[in-house]
Design a protein around this motif. Structure first.
Motif, mmCIF file in Angstrom:
data_model
loop_
_atom_site.group_PDB
_atom_site.id
_atom_site.type_symbol
_atom_site.label_atom_id
_atom_site.label_comp_id
_atom_site.label_asym_id
_atom_site.label_seq_id
_atom_site.Cartn_x
_atom_site.Cartn_y
_atom_site.Cartn_z
ATOM 1 N N ARG A 9 0.949 -1.235 0.076
ATOM 2 C CA ARG A 9 0.045 -0.018 0.011
ATOM 3 C C ARG A 9 0.717 1.230 0.100
ATOM 4 O O ARG A 9 0.659 2.101 -0.610
ATOM 5 N N GLN A 10 1.928 1.303 0.720
ATOM 6 C CA GLN A 10 2.845 2.325 0.800
ATOM 7 C C GLN A 10 3.388 2.474 -0.647
ATOM 8 O O GLN A 10 3.562 3.804 -0.865
ATOM 9 N N GLN A 11 3.773 1.564 -1.223
ATOM 10 C CA GLN A 11 4.468 1.545 -2.594
ATOM 11 C C GLN A 11 3.327 2.157 -3.602
ATOM 12 O O GLN A 11 3.779 3.167 -4.344
ATOM 13 N N GLN A 12 2.163 1.762 -3.615
ATOM 14 C CA GLN A 12 1.224 2.193 -4.569
ATOM 15 C C GLN A 12 0.813 3.717 -4.316
ATOM 16 O O GLN A 12 0.675 4.465 -5.075
ATOM 17 N N LEU A 13 0.941 4.042 -2.957
ATOM 18 C CA LEU A 13 0.972 5.501 -2.760
ATOM 19 C C LEU A 13 1.680 6.396 -3.026
ATOM 20 O O LEU A 13 1.734 7.230 -3.738
ATOM 21 N N VAL A 14 3.150 5.942 -3.052
ATOM 22 C CA VAL A 14 4.181 6.907 -3.442
ATOM 23 C C VAL A 14 4.259 6.549 -4.892
ATOM 24 O O VAL A 14 4.644 7.855 -5.775
ATOM 25 N N LEU A 15 4.014 5.495 -5.637
ATOM 26 C CA LEU A 15 3.630 5.527 -7.216
ATOM 27 C C LEU A 15 2.578 6.549 -7.636
ATOM 28 O O LEU A 15 2.908 7.251 -8.827
ATOM 29 N N LEU A 16 1.518 6.652 -6.851
ATOM 30 C CA LEU A 16 0.770 7.660 -7.308
ATOM 31 C C LEU A 16 1.150 9.051 -7.338
ATOM 32 O O LEU A 16 1.053 9.663 -7.951
ATOM 33 N N VAL A 17 1.823 9.311 -5.981
ATOM 34 C CA VAL A 17 2.299 10.607 -5.907
ATOM 35 C C VAL A 17 3.418 10.973 -7.137
ATOM 36 O O VAL A 17 3.322 11.991 -7.582
ATOM 37 N N LEU A 18 4.166 10.026 -7.108
ATOM 38 C CA LEU A 18 5.130 10.206 -8.499
ATOM 39 C C LEU A 18 4.714 10.419 -9.769
ATOM 40 O O LEU A 18 5.076 11.187 -10.487
#
Length: 336
Positions: A9-18
């Motif tokens: 979930r943290q990875q998905q959030l970071v990918l979305l922000v990027l």
């Protein structure tokens, strides 16, 4: 299990922000420049409803340059992540350990002595750069490897820096006796100027990423084990030599294809994996996709800043990246 779900979930959030950061940078880069395009006209122009001038500026000048820059940043970041995992050295970067310089010598020789115009061999340039970078990587690996201890990470960095300096000297010797136009081109290439700014360069670079990004993602488990030690990898059933060679070839191909159209850009492959690890952790399955997006965004942002920082031609993206990357490299060197 819970920790794994949280990490995903943290990875998905970071990918979305990027992704949002990248899109915002693209919109800014489309509108800002010597021939400015109103931000209110960008979307209509992309949909085919803009004026002739707006369409020419966006589709013929800015958009291909941005796509080339984005793809090259992704390739350099992925190459750096692979090299750091294979060599077990977090200071490894294709620019620092001499792979970019090897590709540069190949491109320089081809540009100076091939009886062709640049546009007619655009699709050959990544192949030439790959061959030269591969030869350089083989020599660096050979000097850094011992049968008793295997690959020695610190020796790899020292050897790579030495090769990088030596090959830069070779390029200076090569351009010292040619005409001024070619000298200017090679000089800007060495500074990291994004020179491949037309659609053929996008088509020359894109197939390398389409092939190699899925391959590296598939090999993330092997990278996790190789990053620990050889005994652990062997115990887990990883064919060390085969995977190491294949991953090194992938890293060399990614770096060479990028620098063949963007010039000698260093530090993207160093910074992007480190930032990604800090955001989502050390597992390659998590930080490699994040690293790819960070690398693309960093180089895109550096090119945007460089193009608009100084008149008339701006600063090469490689210089802007170096202003950030050199202090970061020294910090890592002291810390590690």
């Amino acid at each position: 299990m819970i920790k794994t779900i949280q990490s995903r979930r943290q990875q998905q959030l970071v990918l979305l922000v990027l992704t949002l950061l990248t899109l915002a940078t693209i919109i800014a880069a489309l509108g800002i420049g010597g021939s400015s395009v109103s931000f209110s006209r960008i979307i209509p122009t992309l949909l085919g409803q803009g004026s002739f001038v707006d369409e020419f500026v966006i589709f013929s000048i800015r958009l291909p340059r941005m796509i080339v820059t984005l793809l090259a940043g992704m390739a350099l970041a992925l190459a750096g992540a692979v090299l750091q995992g294979v060599t077990r050295n977090e200071l490894a970067d294709p620019g620092i350990i001499g792979i970019n310089a090897g590709a540069g010598v190949g491109v320089t020789v081809f540009f100076l002595f091939a009886p062709l115009e640049v546009g007619s061999f655009v699709y050959v340039l990544p192949v030439v750069a790959f061959a030269a970078a591969l030869l350089t990587a083989v020599l660096i690996y050979w000097f850094s490897y011992s049968r008793a201890e295997g690959l020695q990470p610190i020796k790899l960095i020292i050897t790579g820096v030495g090769f990088s300096l030596a090959l830069s000297g070779v390029m200076i010797v090569l351009i010292s006796s040619v005409d001024r136009v070619k000298v200017d081109f090679i000089s800007r290439w060495l500074a990291g100027n994004v020179w491949g700014t037309d659609w053929p360069f996008v088509l020359a670079l894109l197939p390398w990423l389409i092939l190699l990004i899925p391959f590296v993602l598939y090999k993330c488990r092997s990278l996790n084990l190789l990053a620990l030690n050889e005994e652990t990898a062997v115990g887990a059933g990883v064919p060390i030599q085969r995977d190491r060679i294949l991953l090194m070839l992938a890293a060399v191909a990614l770096a060479a294809s990028a620098v063949s159209v963007t010039g000698g850009i260093a530090f993207i492959g160093l910074m992007a994996p480190h930032i990604a690890r800090a955001l989502v952790g050390p597992r390659h399955q998590l930080f490699v996709p994040v690293s790819i997006l960070i690398g693309g965004w960093l180089l895109l942002l550096a090119d945007l800043i460089g193009r608009n920082l100084a008149d008339p031609d701006g600063l090469p993206a490689g210089i802007v990246v170096a202003f950030i990357g050199a202090p970061y490299f020294l910090y890592l060197l002291l810390k590690k």
